[in-house]
Design an enzyme around this catalytic site. Structure first.
Site, mmCIF file in Angstrom:
data_model
loop_
_atom_site.group_PDB
_atom_site.id
_atom_site.type_symbol
_atom_site.label_atom_id
_atom_site.label_comp_id
_atom_site.label_asym_id
_atom_site.label_seq_id
_atom_site.Cartn_x
_atom_site.Cartn_y
_atom_site.Cartn_z
ATOM 1 N N GLU A 240 0.884 -1.177 0.000
ATOM 2 C CA GLU A 240 0.000 0.000 0.000
ATOM 3 C C GLU A 240 0.913 1.216 0.000
ATOM 4 O OE1 GLU A 240 -3.286 0.122 -0.066
ATOM 5 O OE2 GLU A 240 -3.689 -2.008 0.135
ATOM 6 N N CYS B 254 -2.216 9.103 2.561
ATOM 7 C CA CYS B 254 -1.877 8.592 1.231
ATOM 8 C C CYS B 254 -2.948 8.960 0.216
ATOM 9 C CB CYS B 254 -1.722 7.089 1.273
ATOM 10 S SG CYS B 254 -3.121 6.272 2.073
HETATM 11 P P1 NAD Z 1 8.350 4.833 4.699
HETATM 12 O O1 NAD Z 1 8.268 4.048 3.445
HETATM 13 O O2 NAD Z 1 9.519 5.691 4.925
HETATM 14 O O3 NAD Z 1 8.280 3.859 5.972
HETATM 15 C C1 NAD Z 1 7.215 2.951 6.163
HETATM 16 C C2 NAD Z 1 7.685 1.829 7.062
HETATM 17 O O4 NAD Z 1 8.703 1.088 6.360
HETATM 18 C C3 NAD Z 1 8.293 2.267 8.374
HETATM 19 O O5 NAD Z 1 7.901 1.391 9.396
HETATM 20 C C4 NAD Z 1 9.803 2.117 8.104
HETATM 21 O O6 NAD Z 1 10.548 1.895 9.260
HETATM 22 C C5 NAD Z 1 9.821 0.906 7.199
HETATM 23 N N1 NAD Z 1 11.033 0.773 6.359
HETATM 24 C C6 NAD Z 1 11.844 1.758 5.921
HETATM 25 N N2 NAD Z 1 12.853 1.225 5.178
HETATM 26 C C7 NAD Z 1 12.657 -0.118 5.143
HETATM 27 C C8 NAD Z 1 13.341 -1.206 4.529
HETATM 28 N N3 NAD Z 1 14.433 -1.012 3.807
HETATM 29 N N4 NAD Z 1 12.841 -2.448 4.694
HETATM 30 C C9 NAD Z 1 11.714 -2.662 5.395
HETATM 31 N N5 NAD Z 1 11.020 -1.660 6.017
HETATM 32 C C10 NAD Z 1 11.480 -0.409 5.882
HETATM 33 O O7 NAD Z 1 6.982 5.656 4.759
HETATM 34 P P2 NAD Z 1 6.518 6.725 5.833
HETATM 35 O O8 NAD Z 1 7.305 7.971 5.638
HETATM 36 O O9 NAD Z 1 6.500 6.102 7.196
HETATM 37 O O10 NAD Z 1 5.002 6.945 5.387
HETATM 38 C C11 NAD Z 1 4.618 7.801 4.394
HETATM 39 C C12 NAD Z 1 4.340 7.055 3.107
HETATM 40 O O11 NAD Z 1 3.374 6.020 3.334
HETATM 41 C C13 NAD Z 1 3.741 7.901 2.014
HETATM 42 O O12 NAD Z 1 4.361 7.635 0.804
HETATM 43 C C14 NAD Z 1 2.285 7.457 1.983
HETATM 44 O O13 NAD Z 1 1.619 7.685 0.775
HETATM 45 C C15 NAD Z 1 2.396 6.034 2.312
HETATM 46 N N6 NAD Z 1 1.109 5.543 2.808
HETATM 47 C C16 NAD Z 1 0.359 4.717 2.001
HETATM 48 C C17 NAD Z 1 -0.879 4.280 2.448
HETATM 49 C C18 NAD Z 1 -1.743 3.370 1.608
HETATM 50 O O14 NAD Z 1 -2.655 2.758 2.154
HETATM 51 N N7 NAD Z 1 -1.523 3.251 0.318
HETATM 52 C C19 NAD Z 1 -1.338 4.672 3.695
HETATM 53 C C20 NAD Z 1 -0.548 5.513 4.473
HETATM 54 C C21 NAD Z 1 0.693 5.934 4.025
#
Ligand code: NAD
Length: 475
Positions: free
Chosen positions: A249, A283
């Site tokens: 997502e 998002c």
């Molecule tokens: P992010 O991708 O930086 O982090 C998300 C999660 O992934 C965190 O828990 C982080 O620690 C983890 N992570 C980071 N690097 C990783 C790796 N290499 N391997 C595994 N896990 C890793 O996102 P964010 O800044 O926390 O959130 C914002 C983003 O989330 C935006 O792009 C937003 O659109 C998206 N989002 C999408 C939805 C949806 O349902 N489509 C909902 C909410 C947020």
């Protein structure tokens, strides 16, 4: 600014139904003033091993319970979460600065509604089906790794774990490192609801360590990730080494198309509500408003008048609609995009770059509107994840659809107009969910993205089926 003393420290990971201490810690920082609001464990790959072992040990029993029994646990979990509503709301306000009224209604309220909705699906899934001489059986995938973002900390966790549990899987969860404070409340609520130890395990820590360990672990059968498109791509590659099922997502760039027969006042009010709630950190936030070229100036004037009601304030104040962004890093990112829009010569009609007067010490940003925006500009193409709206004029309806679909994303869209007309346009758009005339969110409908907004669906029946394997038994 109001100060709060919330005692939110997290003592240890939640593994096998118990708090496990040891190892390093990290700070959770308030975006209001940079103070440390809690310390939490900084997990390692060894902690993930430990959690996976607990999840695997709990799988045979949990997966053999009936969907009705699992639904009953979820029903009780909804009640336990509802009982913790105020603590959950205060934790989210402390960690991401969401206005307290929003935290109560959405951050604490939605997870209860989603858990109830998932519980109600226990007898609405085809757990077994006869097809010709085959008995087709839906079984749990096994151990699911869940990795979640900070923007709706508990809601993003619940949309994964409630359907995962109903499907009979066990879980290793890594909440976002900047917003983990509701996770122990969930663990406590789940235990009180009767969830056996080891079914839900929580390892705190950073993505590059705990997230990577989950994604690559041979004992984890599926990774369900919500977060940025960039990290989602990395996870898809890393998970391929053990051929895990991957559900993603990811980001979005929702366009709202205002058709010539729309109720413009309604469209304007809903655009800012869906665009700026949670400081635009959603998002599905509506970030592009597509308007008939001949009505551009009139609609921009209405938007600017409406935007004046979105005053920035102390998130602990009951009347605040926009608090700070979730962190200083978010402030740098969003402010950078606003500066980029100005540098690209976009018409700034509301807000702008820089600190908010009176709120200089925190991650407060000015909600911003650019008018007459070229749909190819950076601000109109990339996910900003803040309260920044681009108003884009269009000529024909075909052009509006082309602009709406003209990004790498396909998570959400919206259309305002006469109902059947708007529905016809909604059917043409490449997006996982389309809101017609500001219709409400439906937790029983599937949620997910087209294109680079992701793969798979959460919520509703499809969201439960996502966490199942199909077995065909020929008889
Ligand atoms: P992010 O991708 O930086 O982090 C998300 C999660 O992934 C965190 O828990 C982080 O620690 C983890 N992570 C980071 N690097 C990783 C790796 N290499 N391997 C595994 N896990 C890793 O996102 P964010 O800044 O926390 O959130 C914002 C983003 O989330 C935006 O792009 C937003 O659109 C998206 N989002 C999408 C939805 C949806 O349902 N489509 C909902 C909410 C947020």
């Amino acid at each position: 600014m109001t100060t709060q003393n919330l005692a939110l420290d997290i003592a240890g990971h939640w593994i096998g139904g118990a708090v496990t201490t040891g190892g390093g810690t990290m700070d959770v920082v308030s975006p209001v003033d940079g103070t440390v609001v809690a310390t939490v464990p900084r997990g390692t790959a060894a902690d993930v091993d430990h959690a996976v072992a607990a999840a695997r040990a709990a799988l045979p029993h949990w997966s053999s319970t009936s969907p009705a029994d699992r639904g009953a646990v979820l029903h009780r979990l909804a009640g336990e979460l509802a009982a913790r509503r105020e603590s959950i709301a205060r934790a989210v306000t402390a960690e991401i600065g969401a206005p307290i009224a929003l935290s109560r209604a959405a951050h604490a309220g939605f997870p209860v509604a989603v858990t109830e909705a998932v519980a109600s699906l226990a007898d609405r899934i085809n757990w077994t089906e006869e097809i010709g001489n085959s008995l087709v059986v839906r079984e749990p995938v096994g151990v699911v790794g869940a990795i979640t973002p900070w923007n709706f900390p508990l809601q993003q966790v619940i949309t994964k774990i409630a359907p995962t549990l109903l499907a009979g899987n066990t879980i290793v969860l890594k909440p976002a490192e900047t917003a983990p404070l509701t996770a122990p409340m969930l663990a406590e609520a789940a235990a009180a609801a009767g969830l056996p130890g080891g079914v839900l395990n929580i390892v705190y820590g950073v993505g590059g360590v705990v997230g990577e360990a989950i994604t690559t672990h041979p004992g984890i059968d599926m990774v369900s990730f919500t977060g940025s498109t960039a990290v989602g791509k990395r996870i898809a590659v890393a998970a391929s080494a053990t051929v895990k099922r991957v559900a993603l997502e990811l980001g979005g760039k929702t366009a709202n198309i205002v058709l010539p027969d729309a109720d413009v006042d309604h469209a304007v009010a809903e655009t800012l509500r869906y665009g700026w709630t949670n400081s635009g950190q959603a998002c599905g936030a509506w970030t592009r408003l597509l308007v008939p070229a001949g009505r551009h100036d009139e609609i921009v004037a209405k938007l600017v008048a409406e935007a004046a009601a979105y005053t920035v304030g102390d998130p602990w104040d009951e009347g605040t609609r926009i608090g700070p962004l979730a962190s200083q890093a978010q402030w740098e990112r969003v402010n950078g995009y606003i500066e980029r829009g100005v540098a690209d010569g976009l018409d700034l009609v509301f807000g702008g770059p820089g600190r908010v007067p009176g709120f200089e010490s925190g991650a407060f940003i000015r909600p911003t509107i650019f008018a007459g925006v070229d749909p190819r500009s950076v601000v109109a193409q990339e996910e900003i994840f803040g309260p920044v709206l681009s108003v884009i004029p269009y000529g024909s309806e075909n052009e509006a659809v082309e602009i709406a679909d003209g990004t790498i994303y396909g998570l959400g869209a919206a259309v305002f107009g006469e109902r059947d007309h708007a529905l016809a346009v909604a059917r043409r758009l490449a997006a996982g969910q389309v809101y017609v005339n500001g219709a409400p969110f439906n937790p029983l409908a599937p949620f997910g993205g087209y294109k680079q907004s992701g793969t798979g669906r959460e919520m509703g029946r499809a969201g439960v089926e996502e966490f199942t394997e199909l077995k065909a038994i020929q008889l």
